[in-house]
Design a protein around this motif. Structure first.
Motif, PDB file in Angstrom:
ATOM      1  N   PHE A  25       7.961  88.724  91.091  1.00 35.93           N
ATOM      2  CA  PHE A  25       8.340  87.456  90.962  1.00 35.93           C
ATOM      3  C   PHE A  25       8.614  87.065  89.407  1.00 35.93           C
ATOM      4  N   HIS A  26       7.931  87.879  88.377  1.00 38.15           N
ATOM      5  CA  HIS A  26       7.926  87.289  87.043  1.00 38.15           C
ATOM      6  C   HIS A  26       8.275  88.538  86.211  1.00 38.15           C
ATOM      7  N   SER A  27       9.404  88.231  85.667  1.00 37.97           N
ATOM      8  CA  SER A  27       9.809  89.555  84.334  1.00 37.97           C
ATOM      9  C   SER A  27       9.131  88.872  83.055  1.00 37.97           C
ATOM     10  N   GLU A  28       9.077  87.635  82.854  1.00 35.25           N
ATOM     11  CA  GLU A  28       8.726  87.240  81.516  1.00 35.25           C
ATOM     12  C   GLU A  28       7.504  87.726  81.039  1.00 35.25           C
ATOM     13  N   ALA A  29       7.492  87.690  79.673  1.00 26.82           N
ATOM     14  CA  ALA A  29       6.307  88.211  78.833  1.00 26.82           C
ATOM     15  C   ALA A  29       5.275  87.179  78.634  1.00 26.82           C
ATOM     16  N   HIS A  30       4.057  87.629  78.081  1.00 25.70           N
ATOM     17  CA  HIS A  30       3.105  86.849  77.510  1.00 25.70           C
ATOM     18  C   HIS A  30       2.615  85.754  78.729  1.00 25.70           C
ATOM     19  N   CYS A  31       2.387  86.638  79.988  1.00 26.71           N
ATOM     20  CA  CYS A  31       1.559  85.900  81.125  1.00 26.71           C
ATOM     21  C   CYS A  31       0.354  86.637  81.191  1.00 26.71           C
ATOM     22  N   TYR A  32      -0.738  86.084  81.055  1.00 27.98           N
ATOM     23  CA  TYR A  32      -2.065  86.738  80.989  1.00 27.98           C
ATOM     24  C   TYR A  32      -2.929  86.402  81.835  1.00 27.98           C
ATOM     25  N   SER A  33      -3.899  87.200  82.251  1.00 27.46           N
ATOM     26  CA  SER A  33      -5.070  87.110  83.279  1.00 27.46           C
ATOM     27  C   SER A  33      -6.179  87.050  82.666  1.00 27.46           C
ATOM     28  N   TRP A  34      -6.456  87.362  81.152  1.00 29.38           N
ATOM     29  CA  TRP A  34      -7.784  87.583  80.448  1.00 29.38           C
ATOM     30  C   TRP A  34      -7.686  87.235  78.958  1.00 29.38           C
ATOM     31  N   TRP A  35      -8.531  86.300  78.482  1.00 29.28           N
ATOM     32  CA  TRP A  35      -8.491  86.015  77.098  1.00 29.28           C
ATOM     33  C   TRP A  35      -9.999  86.285  76.502  1.00 29.28           C
ATOM     34  N   ASP A  36     -10.172  86.921  75.315  1.00 31.03           N
ATOM     35  CA  ASP A  36     -11.371  87.298  74.771  1.00 31.03           C
ATOM     36  C   ASP A  36     -12.188  85.993  74.429  1.00 31.03           C
ATOM     37  N   TYR A  37     -13.307  85.956  74.425  1.00 30.70           N
ATOM     38  CA  TYR A  37     -14.096  84.515  74.225  1.00 30.70           C
ATOM     39  C   TYR A  37     -14.104  84.436  72.702  1.00 30.70           C
ATOM     40  N   ARG A  38     -13.837  85.555  71.857  1.00 31.15           N
ATOM     41  CA  ARG A  38     -13.954  85.490  70.559  1.00 31.15           C
ATOM     42  C   ARG A  38     -12.244  84.816  69.767  1.00 31.15           C
ATOM     43  N   GLY A  98     -11.161  82.455  69.042  1.00 30.28           N
ATOM     44  CA  GLY A  98     -10.031  81.310  69.652  1.00 30.28           C
ATOM     45  C   GLY A  98      -8.966  82.080  70.413  1.00 30.28           C
ATOM     46  N   ALA A  99      -9.196  82.992  71.070  1.00 35.68           N
ATOM     47  CA  ALA A  99      -8.072  83.709  71.932  1.00 35.68           C
ATOM     48  C   ALA A  99      -7.548  82.847  72.851  1.00 35.68           C
ATOM     49  N   TRP A 100      -8.406  82.127  73.613  1.00 35.28           N
ATOM     50  CA  TRP A 100      -7.787  81.248  74.773  1.00 35.28           C
ATOM     51  C   TRP A 100      -6.930  80.269  74.095  1.00 35.28           C
ATOM     52  N   GLN A 101      -7.439  79.617  72.988  1.00 33.46           N
ATOM     53  CA  GLN A 101      -6.798  78.432  72.392  1.00 33.46           C
ATOM     54  C   GLN A 101      -5.348  78.953  71.688  1.00 33.46           C
ATOM     55  N   ARG A 102      -5.347  79.920  71.286  1.00 31.61           N
ATOM     56  CA  ARG A 102      -4.087  80.547  70.538  1.00 31.61           C
ATOM     57  C   ARG A 102      -3.467  81.579  71.579  1.00 31.61           C
ATOM     58  N   ASP A 103      -3.704  81.474  72.828  1.00 33.25           N
ATOM     59  CA  ASP A 103      -2.916  82.346  74.180  1.00 33.25           C
ATOM     60  C   ASP A 103      -2.882  83.475  73.613  1.00 33.25           C
ATOM     61  N   LEU A 104      -4.094  84.392  73.051  1.00 32.91           N
ATOM     62  CA  LEU A 104      -3.778  85.683  72.483  1.00 32.91           C
ATOM     63  C   LEU A 104      -4.559  86.520  73.755  1.00 32.91           C
ATOM     64  N   GLY A 105      -3.766  86.632  74.674  1.00 34.65           N
ATOM     65  CA  GLY A 105      -4.442  87.273  75.956  1.00 34.65           C
ATOM     66  C   GLY A 105      -3.696  88.664  76.586  1.00 34.65           C
ATOM     67  N   LEU A 106      -4.221  89.338  77.647  1.00 32.69           N
ATOM     68  CA  LEU A 106      -3.875  90.334  78.331  1.00 32.69           C
ATOM     69  C   LEU A 106      -3.645  90.102  79.621  1.00 32.69           C
ATOM     70  N   ARG A 107      -2.538  90.835  80.214  1.00 29.19           N
ATOM     71  CA  ARG A 107      -2.399  90.971  81.736  1.00 29.19           C
ATOM     72  C   ARG A 107      -2.988  92.293  82.186  1.00 29.19           C
ATOM     73  N   ILE A 108      -4.421  92.099  82.593  1.00 30.42           N
ATOM     74  CA  ILE A 108      -5.159  93.259  83.018  1.00 30.42           C
ATOM     75  C   ILE A 108      -5.676  93.128  84.410  1.00 30.42           C
ATOM     76  N   ASP A 109      -5.273  92.143  85.056  1.00 32.94           N
ATOM     77  CA  ASP A 109      -6.009  92.014  86.573  1.00 32.94           C
ATOM     78  C   ASP A 109      -4.562  91.810  87.604  1.00 32.94           C
ATOM     79  N   HIS A 110      -4.651  92.959  88.465  1.00 34.33           N
ATOM     80  CA  HIS A 110      -3.515  93.047  89.295  1.00 34.33           C
ATOM     81  C   HIS A 110      -3.622  93.158  90.592  1.00 34.33           C
ATOM     82  N   LEU A 111      -2.501  92.917  91.558  1.00 34.83           N
ATOM     83  CA  LEU A 111      -2.754  93.150  92.863  1.00 34.83           C
ATOM     84  C   LEU A 111      -1.667  94.217  93.420  1.00 34.83           C
ATOM     85  N   LEU A 112      -1.941  95.137  93.818  1.00 36.51           N
ATOM     86  CA  LEU A 112      -0.950  96.263  93.985  1.00 36.51           C
ATOM     87  C   LEU A 112      -0.869  96.459  95.592  1.00 36.51           C
TER      88      LEU A 112
END
Length: 255
Positions: free
Chosen positions: A190-203, A205-219
């Protein structure tokens, strides 16, 4: 039918957040990873009193996976060949015939660590289990923290992540081999867009800066994908105090 996956990074520490999310998001199934407790310490009473059916495979301090279901669980698989005896896989068949699995793939620490080959072998084991499940021609959902960002669109900075654990070519190749079995990545359906994340490091300011990764999946198996009507990532829990570094990923199947 709404199915979600969430690495909670300690179910005892996040129990309040889990209970809140169950009430507001109203999933029918929640797949948990990194519960970080033995079976006896899992908050069974709190959840069963709210009507949840549970399948739990715990481990002291580390790892641990669980399935929470509104429907009765009629079959449970607590081990997977290749899991090294670690509590990283649990599978449940529900009363409506849908099979779900909660999977916690090893992070791998670094590409030079001896845990990295174990991660690759674990991904191979997940593929073999998925191949066997495909032979049953049942609707199933393999959800969890795969610790793999599959595509460039799934990382905050391709150059920074190139060759690193979580985005290494060997990990991504094994994830593709999973999909090549005929599985569907629910979110990407349903989503082809980039920068949609499921995890952000605690270190850093990754969350505040939206520096994340999409590593959680439903297959999803083809039989489940035929019923797929929606999917998304709920960012709200990640913004709370004392939150997990992951946030829920969900999909909906028609009846």
């Amino acid at each position: 039918m709404k199915i979600a996956t969430w690495n909670v990074n300690s179910v005892k520490a996040r129990l309040g957040a889990v209970l809140d999310w169950l009430q507001t998001a109203k999933p029918d199934v929640l797949l948990l990873q990194e519960i970080k407790c033995v079976d006896a310490d899992f908050p069974r009473l709190e959840l069963e009193s709210l009507g949840w059916h549970l399948a739990v495979r715990g481990q002291k301090t580390y790892n641990g996976v669980a399935v929470l279901s509104r429907l009765p669980i009629i079959e449970e698989v607590r081990e997977m060949a290749g899991d090294g005896g670690e509590a990283r896989y649990i599978e449940a068949k529900l009363a409506n015939g849908v099979r779900v699995a909660s999977i916690y793939v090893p992070m791998g620490q670094s590409t030079e660590s001896d845990r990295f080959p174990f991660k690759l072998a674990f991904l191979d084991a997940v593929r073999e289990r998925a191949r066997r499940l495909m032979e049953l021609e049942e609707p199933f959902v393999l959800g969890g923290d795969y610790n793999v960002a599959p595509e460039e669109a799934d990382v905050f900075d391709v150059h920074a992540m190139e060759g690193q654990v979580l985005f290494h070519p060997e990990e991504r190749q094994r994830f593709r081999r999973l999909l090549y079995l005929g599985l569907t990545d629910a979110f990407r359906a349903f989503h082809s867009e980039a920068h949609c994340y499921s995890w952000w490091d605690y270190r850093a300011g990754a969350w505040q800066r939206d520096l994340g990764l999409r590593i959680d999946h439903l297959l999803l198996s083809p039989q489940a994908a035929d019923r797929l009507v929606a999917s998304g990532i709920d960012r709200e829990p990640r913004g709370r105090e004392k939150c997990s570094d992951h946030t829920p990923v969900w999909c909906e199947l028609s009846d």
